[in-house]
Scaffold this active site. Structure first.
Site, PDB file in Angstrom:
ATOM      1  N   HIS A 173       0.864  -1.196   0.000  1.00 56.73           N
ATOM      2  CA  HIS A 173       0.000   0.000   0.000  1.00 56.73           C
ATOM      3  C   HIS A 173       0.895   1.238   0.000  1.00 56.73           C
ATOM      4  O   HIS A 173       1.972   1.229   0.607  1.00 56.73           O
ATOM      5  CB  HIS A 173      -0.849   0.081   1.281  1.00 56.73           C
ATOM      6  N   CYS A 267      -1.802   2.521   9.210  1.00 58.22           N
ATOM      7  CA  CYS A 267      -2.821   1.559   8.768  1.00 58.22           C
ATOM      8  C   CYS A 267      -3.990   1.467   9.747  1.00 58.22           C
ATOM      9  O   CYS A 267      -5.100   1.119   9.365  1.00 58.22           O
ATOM     10  CB  CYS A 267      -2.218   0.167   8.622  1.00 58.22           C
TER      11      CYS A 267
HETATM   12  N1  ARG Z   1      -3.377  -7.498   6.517  1.00 57.13           N
HETATM   13  C1  ARG Z   1      -3.780  -6.268   5.927  1.00 57.13           C
HETATM   14  C2  ARG Z   1      -3.801  -6.410   4.428  1.00 57.13           C
HETATM   15  O1  ARG Z   1      -2.903  -7.018   3.903  1.00 57.13           O
HETATM   16  C3  ARG Z   1      -2.869  -5.153   6.339  1.00 57.13           C
HETATM   17  C4  ARG Z   1      -3.321  -3.830   5.864  1.00 57.13           C
HETATM   18  C5  ARG Z   1      -2.362  -2.755   6.190  1.00 57.13           C
HETATM   19  N2  ARG Z   1      -2.961  -1.506   5.945  1.00 57.13           N
HETATM   20  C6  ARG Z   1      -2.426  -0.501   5.272  1.00 57.13           C
HETATM   21  N3  ARG Z   1      -3.092   0.590   5.176  1.00 57.13           N
HETATM   22  N4  ARG Z   1      -1.260  -0.636   4.667  1.00 57.13           N
HETATM   23  O2  ARG Z   1      -4.673  -5.947   3.749  1.00 57.13           O
END
Ligand code: ARG
Length: 290
Positions: A173, A267
Site C-alpha cells: 500500500h 494503517c
Molecule cells: N493485513 C492487511 C492487508 O494485507 C494489512 C493492511 C495494512 N494496511 C495498510 N493501510 N497498509 O490488507
C-alpha cells in the site's frame, strides 16, 4: 520548512476485538504467528491516546468478528472533511465484508458515499493507497488498487490524481513507503516503486526524506502527523534529528502485534478530514508515470 498539512486531526479507528491472522495476503502475515489479544488492545489504546494527546480526535468503530483485518481502518475508505467518502473495493475477498460495515458507518455519520466498484464489477481501490499531497491526490496502484480506480476518482470527484506504480511486494500500500509530513516534506522509500514512478515521486515531493531499508521495514513510513506531533512505530536517531529539525514532536509507540498483519500506526487510523480543494480540477485528470 513547509506549512502544516491541513488534515490529519480526525480519525476513525477500529477496536481490535477480533484481530487474528486467519489468511495470508501480504509477506508479513503468518498464521503460525498470532497476536496476543491483551497486548494488541494495550498497543491499540496507546495509539488512540497518543492521537488525543496530540490534539486529534478519534471515532471508534466496532470490529466485525468475521473480518480480522478490519483493525487496519486506513483501508475502509477515503474520506473528506466536507463529507464525502470513496469506499474501498478490496482486492482480496476475505476483506470485502469490512466494506459493508464501513458503508453503514460513513452513511450514518453523514458522509455521501461513492464507490469504484463492488461484487465483481469495477476496479479495486484500497484507501491505504491514497493521500492528498501538494496539488493532487497521490494514489499508489499495482498490488491492491487498480489503475482504472484512479480514473474513477478523478472523474467522480473532479480531481487531479497522480499515480505511482508500486513494484515491491513488501510495500503493497502507498502508506508504507510514503508519509506526508508537512506541505513540502514526506517520508519516502523509492525502492517501493518502478523506475518511472520513482522519478515522478521526486517530482511530487519538494523535500523528500528518503528512508533506509531498515527504517522502511521497521514501518517508519507508516507514521502519522497530528498537529505538531508525528506518531511512529520506530524512529532511527537519524530520522529523529531530521524530524525534530522540522519542529515536530516525536512519539514512538510499540505496535508490534499489528506488524504481524503487515500494518502499523497509519494503517490503524483513517483520516476523516482530507481537504481536496487543492486537487480539484473541473473534469479531473489522471497523471501516470511515463
Ligand atoms: N493485513 C492487511 C492487508 O494485507 C494489512 C493492511 C495494512 N494496511 C495498510 N493501510 N497498509 O490488507
Amino acid at each position: 520548512m513547509g506549512h502544516s498539512l491541513g488534515w490529519g486531526r480526525r480519525y476513525l479507528m477500529v477496536r481490535p476485538d477480533h484481530f487474528r491472522i486467519d489468511y495470508v495476503i501480504n509477506p508479513y502475515m503468518s498464521t503460525q504467528d498470532q497476536p496476543d489479544p491483551a497486548l494488541t488492545m494495550k498497543q491499540w489504546d496507546s495509539l488512540r491516546q497518543a492521537i488525543v494527546d496530540a490534539g486529534g480526535e478519534v471515532e471508534v468503530l466496532e470490529q466485525r468478528p468475521d473480518s480480522p483485518d478490519m483493525v487496519y481502518a486506513m483501508n475502509l475508505g477515503l474520506a473528506t472533511g466536507d463529507g464525502r467518502a470513496m469506499l474501498s473495493h478490496m482486492r482480496f475477498e476475505p476483506r470485502r465484508k469490512e466494506s459493508l460495515t464501513a458503508a453503514d458507518w460513513f452513511t450514518g455519520h453523514g458522509f455521501e458515499l461513492s464507490r469504484t466498484g463492488g461484487e465483481g464489477i469495477g476496479p479495486h481501490f484500497e484507501s491505504g493507497d491514497a493521500f492528498l499531497f501538494g496539488d493532487s491526490l497521490v494514489v499508489g496502484y499495482g498490488p491492491r488498487t487498480e489503475a482504472d480506480a484512479l480514473k474513477h476518482l478523478a472523474t467522480e470527484w473532479n480531481l487531479r490524481v497522480r499515480g505511482l506504480r508500486i513494484a515491491h511486494e513488501g510495500m503493497y500500500h502507498l502508506d508504507l513507503p510514503f508519509c506526508p509530513v508537512d506541505s513540502t516534506h514526506a517520508l519516502v522509500y523509492p525502492p517501493a516503486f518502478d523506475a518511472a514512478s520513482q522519478a515522478e515521486l521526486f517530482g511530487i515531493v519538494p523535500d523528500p526524506i528518503v528512508l533506509t531499508d531498515e527504517e522502511a521495514f521497521a514501518f517508519s513510513g507508516n507514521s502519522l502527523v497530528v498537529n505538531e506531533t508525528i506518531i511512529m512505530p520506530a524512529c532511527s536517531p537519524r530520522l529523529r534529528e531530521l524530524l525534530t529539525g522540522l519542529g515536530l514532536k516525536i512519539v514512538v509507540l510499540d505496535l508490534s502485534e499489528f506488524h504481524k498483519g503487515g500494518g502499523s500506526a497509519r494503517c490503524l487510523t483513517n483520516p476523516l478530514d482530507f481537504d481536496l480543494t487543492p486537487a480539484t480540477l473541473p473534469g479531473g485528470e489522471v497523471v501516470l508515470p511515463t
